[in-house]
Every structure is written in C-alpha cells, then in structure tokens.
Motif scaffolding. Structure first.
Motif, mmCIF file in Angstrom:
data_model
loop_
_atom_site.group_PDB
_atom_site.id
_atom_site.type_symbol
_atom_site.label_atom_id
_atom_site.label_comp_id
_atom_site.label_asym_id
_atom_site.label_seq_id
_atom_site.Cartn_x
_atom_site.Cartn_y
_atom_site.Cartn_z
ATOM 1 N N ASP A 38 0.822 -1.215 0.000
ATOM 2 C CA ASP A 38 0.000 0.000 0.000
ATOM 3 C C ASP A 38 0.859 1.269 0.000
ATOM 4 O O ASP A 38 0.321 2.363 -0.154
ATOM 5 N N ASP A 42 2.768 -7.523 0.758
ATOM 6 C CA ASP A 42 2.838 -6.758 2.006
ATOM 7 C C ASP A 42 1.849 -7.353 3.009
ATOM 8 O O ASP A 42 0.781 -7.823 2.627
ATOM 9 N N VAL A 50 0.821 -5.686 6.134
ATOM 10 C CA VAL A 50 -0.045 -4.679 6.741
ATOM 11 C C VAL A 50 -0.597 -3.740 5.671
ATOM 12 O O VAL A 50 0.144 -2.950 5.077
HETATM 13 MG MG LIG Z 1 1.756 -1.831 4.246
#
Ligand SMILES: [Mg+2]
Length: 306
Positions: A15, A57, A59
C-alpha cells in the motif's frame, strides 16, 4: 531470471508507493512486473495475469496480506502461485500466521535487493517445475486437454463433494462418429489431427469454471459437469455437437460427409440417485450407445428404465 524462457510474471503488492518502487527496481530488468496498492487490486491482477510469484505486504488497510494470501490459495486458478510475504514484523507469531495462510517464504523490510532476487528466483524455479510436472501428469499429449488420470481423480472428488452438498453431478461421454472409417480413409496421422481439432472445438465450448473436459481414451472424450442438472448438461452437449458439426471437417468415411460426434449424458441428483460414480459412467455409456444406435450426430439423455 527465467533463462531462455518467457520472462517470469511477478505481482508486487504494497500500500506504500515507496515500497513498490523499491521492489520494482529489483525485478524490472528480468521480469514482467504488475503492481497493486491494495488487497482487492492484488486479487484482481492475480486472476487476470496468473503471475509466477506474488510479493505481498502484510499490513494493508481493508484486506491485509493474510486475507489476500488465503483468498489466492482458496481459488483453484491462483492456488499454485507462490506467495512471499514482505514484512517489517518478523516475529514467530506473524510468520506462523503467514505460513498458515499459505505463504512459502518471508522477506524483511527494508528489503535487500540481492536477497529478494535470490529468494524470488528459487520460488519461480520451483513454480515452473511444478507447472511442468502438472502438464506431464495431467494433460493428454495429443489433444492438450486433461487426460484420463485427471478425470479419474477429479470425478471422484466431485462425486463426493456434490453428494455432500446434495448438488447434481452430470457427465457427458463424447464419441467421434465413424472414427475407424476416418482412419481407414485418411490414415492415422489425419486421425490424430482430427482428434486435436476436436479437442480444440470441445474445449472452446466447455469453458465454465469447474467443468472438466478430458480425453477418456481412443476417440472418446468426457465432460465432467459439477452442480449441473441434466437439462443443463444436455444443452451444453447439444451446443458442442453443433459446434463440431459447424466446423465441417471433411470425413469421407461418414454418411454425413463431415466429422460429427455422438454424446451420452447422465446426471446424479435427487431425482436420479445413482449408487456410485461407476453407475453414473455406465449410464452415460448406455446413452452414448443409444445415440449411436439412433443414427449418430446426436445427444442422448433418456432416463434409464428402473
Ligand atoms: Mg503496508
């Protein structure tokens, strides 16, 4: 990285744009790179492009890495794609959670380019080897459709699964009309070409997820149609019969003058409870012979006399 083959496809998911950029630099020279900034986008890109590796990823807002990984593993289309977690948080608990979700490896953030490249190379190599094995083990060498072994395994799984869920399971046996005469007139090489063309024609018509087209043996094909009632199986079979006829492949040994197929269809459901997979196959086979007897180039699905 691939060594003479098509460049590997790598899906990068993070993100944070800065992390994506760092990963992108590692792979851009050797790989075809896809990038996603959310879990939802990752799932879309994975289904659309079927990458050889996903770097994921952990998180992320909304869908986190564990959820994305679990969904990739739950989808037969993407289940065999290796997933490496890229994480700033390498404690035992999160590694165990990642392995449970189906990950094959972990890479720490901030990333080290050499380590990322080496681990990715290993997983891509393994993936390609297992892809090749699947090809050898489950694909019919002549026609490129699934082979008898694949059918035998999957039909047993689907028999149990659909029975547990009280869902119908249909089966269509497909046989090329006058195939011996085809070979007698045109030779075995032409016979092989004909079976290849038929494999293509049938595969183009049987494309719903969950359906399996397999070569059953000789000039016979079989369609396994889970969650499909008899009417649906008959409609699909009729469509396939028409598709083959419309291809108008010349057949000098047939009164029809072109290659045609006969199909026998059977279904196990609440109205027609059959005791076993063998009984279902037997029912389809009996109907296939009825289709032959009634003049070929047709679909037979009459209920069996009790
Ligand atoms: Mg992340």
């Amino acid at each position: 990285m691939g060594g003479g083959q098509e460049r590997p496809k790598v899906l990068l998911v993070d993100d944070q744009a800065v992390n994506l950029q760092a990963l992108h630099q590692v792979f851009q020279a050797d790989c075809q790179v896809f990038a996603a900034t959310s879990g939802v986008q990752a799932l879309q890109l994975a289904s659309a492009h079927l990458p050889d590796l996903v770097l994921l990823d952990v998180v992320m807002p909304d869908l986190d890495g564990y959820q994305v990984c679990a969904q990739l593993k739950a989808n037969p289309l993407t289940a065999h794609i290796p997933v490496i977690f890229v994480t700033g948080n390498r404690d035992e608990e999160s590694e165990a959670k990642g392995l449970d979700a189906g990950a094959v490896d972990f890479i720490s953030k901030p990333i080290n380019a050499r380590i990322v490249r080496a681990r990715a190379r290993t997983q891509i190599l393994l993936k390609r080897q297992s892809d090749l094995l699947r090809q050898w083990v489950y694909v019919d060498g002549l026609t490129g459709v699934a082979n008898r072994r694949r059918f035998d395994e999957l039909s047993r799984i689907e028999w149990d699964r659909t029975q547990r869920r009280r869902a119908p399971l249909s089966l269509a046996l497909v046989d090329v009309d006058w195939f011996k005469a085809y070979n007698d007139h045109l030779g075995h090489q032409a016979g092989d070409d004909c079976l290849q063309a038929l494999g293509d024609a049938l595969a183009s018509g049987a494309r719903r997820a969950g359906d399996l087209l397999a070569r059953y043996g000789g000039e016979e094909f079989v369609l396994l149609l889970p969650d499909t009632p008899l009417e649906g199986a008959v409609a699909l079979s009729e469509q396939l019969r028409a598709t083959v006829e419309a291809r108008a492949l010349p057949h000098p040994g047939s009164p029809m003058g072109r290659v045609t197929i006969s199909v026998g269809v059977a279904c196990r459901d609440a109205d027609a409870p059959l005791p076993s997979l063998e009984a279902l196959l037997q029912a389809a086979d009996t109907r296939l012979y009825a289709a032959k007897r009634e003049g070929r180039n047709r679909v037979a699905a009459l209920a069996l006399p009790h």
